[in-house]
Design an enzyme around this catalytic site. Sequence first.
Site, mmCIF file in Angstrom:
data_model
loop_
_atom_site.group_PDB
_atom_site.id
_atom_site.type_symbol
_atom_site.label_atom_id
_atom_site.label_comp_id
_atom_site.label_asym_id
_atom_site.label_seq_id
_atom_site.Cartn_x
_atom_site.Cartn_y
_atom_site.Cartn_z
ATOM 1 N N ASP A 109 0.821 -1.203 0.000
ATOM 2 C CA ASP A 109 0.000 0.000 0.000
ATOM 3 C C ASP A 109 0.861 1.263 0.000
ATOM 4 O O ASP A 109 0.576 2.241 -0.698
ATOM 5 C CB ASP A 109 -0.909 -0.039 1.235
ATOM 6 N N ILE A 157 -5.594 1.450 -0.130
ATOM 7 C CA ILE A 157 -5.303 0.870 -1.444
ATOM 8 C C ILE A 157 -5.334 -0.644 -1.354
ATOM 9 O O ILE A 157 -5.839 -1.332 -2.260
ATOM 10 C CB ILE A 157 -3.960 1.384 -1.987
ATOM 11 N N ASP A 158 -4.804 -1.208 -0.268
ATOM 12 C CA ASP A 158 -4.910 -2.658 -0.067
ATOM 13 C C ASP A 158 -6.369 -3.104 -0.112
ATOM 14 O O ASP A 158 -6.724 -4.063 -0.809
ATOM 15 C CB ASP A 158 -4.315 -3.048 1.284
ATOM 16 N N SER A 159 -7.219 -2.426 0.648
ATOM 17 C CA SER A 159 -8.626 -2.820 0.700
ATOM 18 C C SER A 159 -9.312 -2.622 -0.644
ATOM 19 O O SER A 159 -10.101 -3.470 -1.087
ATOM 20 C CB SER A 159 -9.353 -2.027 1.788
#
Length: 828
Positions: A520, A548-550
């Site tokens: 991220d 951003i990961d999610s």
Amino acid sequence: MTTETTGQGPLAGIRVVEVAFGTSVVGAGLAGSLPGAMLRDFGAQVTRVRSARRPALDTGVEFARVWDRGKEIVEVDDDADPAGAAATAAALARSADVLFLTGAEEAIERRGLGYPDLARANPALVVVRTRPSYSARGALADLELLLAARTGLLTQIRCHQPGRPAFADLAIASAGAGLTATVGALAGLYERAATGRGGWAETSLADGLRALLPMIIGRVEHPSPTTTLLWKDQGPKESLAYRCADGEYIQLWFGAKGAYEEFLAYLGEPPSERGYNADLMSGAMVERGARWAAAFATRPRAAWLADLAGHNFRCEPVLRPGEALLDDHVRSTGLAVGHDDPDRGRITVLGPIARVIPTGQAGPPSTAGPAGPARAAGAPAPGGAGEAGAGRLLSGVRVLDLSAYLAGPVATAVLAELGADVVKVEPVTGDIHRNMEPMFAAGQRGKRAVALDLKAPGAAGVLAALFRDSDVVHHNARVGLAERLGYDEATVRAANPDVVYCHASGFGATGPRAKLPANDHLMQALSGVEGSQGGAGQPPTFLVWGAIDSASGWVAACGLLAGLYARRRDGGGQSVSTSLLGAGLMLKSGAFVVGAGDPADPGAGGTAATDSTAATDGTGATVIAGPALDAGQTGYGAAYRIYQAGDGGWFALAVPDAKTWGRLRDAVAAGLPAGRGSLLANLPATPPPLRAWPGERQPAEEILEAAFHEGGAAGWAARLRAAGVPAELVAGVDRSGFVANIVDDPVDRELGRTVAFDWGARGLTEQPGFALRLGPEPRPAVRVAIPGLGEHTAEVLEAAGFDAAARATLAAAGAIPVEAPSPVGTSG
């Protein structure tokens, strides 16, 4: 290369109508535009119905050039002829497969565009509604800034001026709402392919915020150091971004094993006594960071990037929104594509962020449903091992989850919430993030867990059995790792040709960065997220949110659902590919480049000026990035920003149009003390356009700042709301207060948006629930708890054909944990 993919892909033949009445692209753009864009890239034919009159807030903002490309545009005057606008949307919906609706209730439901009316005319229609956000404090207009103020999100940003809120440049709630709406549409299409019946899904900006921030929203009865770090405090203080001699910034990351130690040796730093994670959590890295900053300031960024390439630690340039579209890797992987814009000419924009490709021999052709190519009700569905026929949503779908960290697990957690049986495979020593509990909790709820050493004797046989029993196999390993550990696509398909296989990579499967580790942090640098959040002329501001990961997880979930739909409709296996980089660029996808040449041409990239004007740097390329955040991190201009009042409190102001600006002038004049009305003498009659140049200061901002210092924040917010001006007091809360604002809201609890369960040593745990409501039938019952390490190993392997003796052999070889003996008097 072009971006118009209509007619090809898993949704070929699907007709989508996207309706947005009375909304702003600045205030809620991705919520109403991203769903149609993603379905377009999956091959659907998309018609967008939008207001002919743009709100003043959107003046000069060109995001729609990117988001609406490839869509058929129908403009209506929903101000002068609201009935006619609604009739146009309803007529298009009668022959559509999916209808997205965004806008206030008076613009949608009260004009006959509610689900019951639409379903009577087209029973096979899937209706996805993005509603205004509601909480115990009342309704909020679809303006992201107001939601961020009410929840306290603005105080979860490390402002350059400590102790005060910062305007949130990242439209996290809008993006989350757009992704959840897309998932709702694809889940509805998947179910319809078996039943022939449509349905509805519902989300909001508030749901979107919950969807993309699970890493920082949670509460436990018995805290640990890691839950304290992210659920009580605001995460690590050292951002690892450093200014180079040329004024540009570089972003570091030490996630790979041994990377931190290698970097310390490279700079001649003393070795760490406790390791990377301990230094990060304790704040010891802040002291080191001051020395590193002095080192990086001695050389230009390009020299550092060249010198640091090839090391175990990672670094990337901190870019501004849109600049990555000029990057050679981005262009070579198809994330940057060319588009012929009617006004701007050839421009470079973000390409598809999820791809679904059929593999092998397709099954029999499908039977078209009442409103498009849905399988006839009750017809058998082709597909693999666990095809669920006409079950509710993903009931009966079996998912093998070989992912780790945060981005990968979020994707399968979404499928679990839709009713899929998700089996998580992790090492016998545990997932690497079991020790970083907020990250683990954010993506693991609702799954069954199997502990398996993939390198041990017998593990390959276990995997093969699990492959055969799965409809979906998903992972997010670095390119090449799956081949070494035995779950690459060729190996999986040898066991199950009809599987939906998804690789959610870091940088994509090809290109110069394909084999490099990603996270991220690095994607915030490349996508422009942390650079733009820093404000004009200021250092980047890293958002310790995991957003951003999610988002990447939700993008992969969209790809998986599209693959499942294509398999159910057409038969055959499906190959899904997404990337963390694509998800990061999606969050800033309103940016585009003019004059950069076609991305398909080698060497056509380079560098460019970043502005909303025609200025270039001599290459002929100009990045059109959108509104610019000021150096003080207060907002985009007088009409859309946060203001500090005379009592030191802050409130958010979001003025969508000229009429509201007039009400603002009157309300402020009425609220000023006697004799102070002259403060507004030079306030313009109409709202000034949002800031196009970084650093530009609007005179109207200074006028309103002075006026608002004549009263308190709560008083001004109340007065403005009473006058019909969108305003919201900024909740001045710490992380615990922010979490409480989300999980303790009575309306959210009543609607099931907060879930509570026991999590072993952590005790009672509360998190946001699923960010999507679906109907008309109830969503399938799902697991709520977070699984323990290897908790379901025996039952999963038993179902896969490994009896107690076989499991004992595997345990003796170290492939699985040794099972605890059954209590005396019970069956084994």
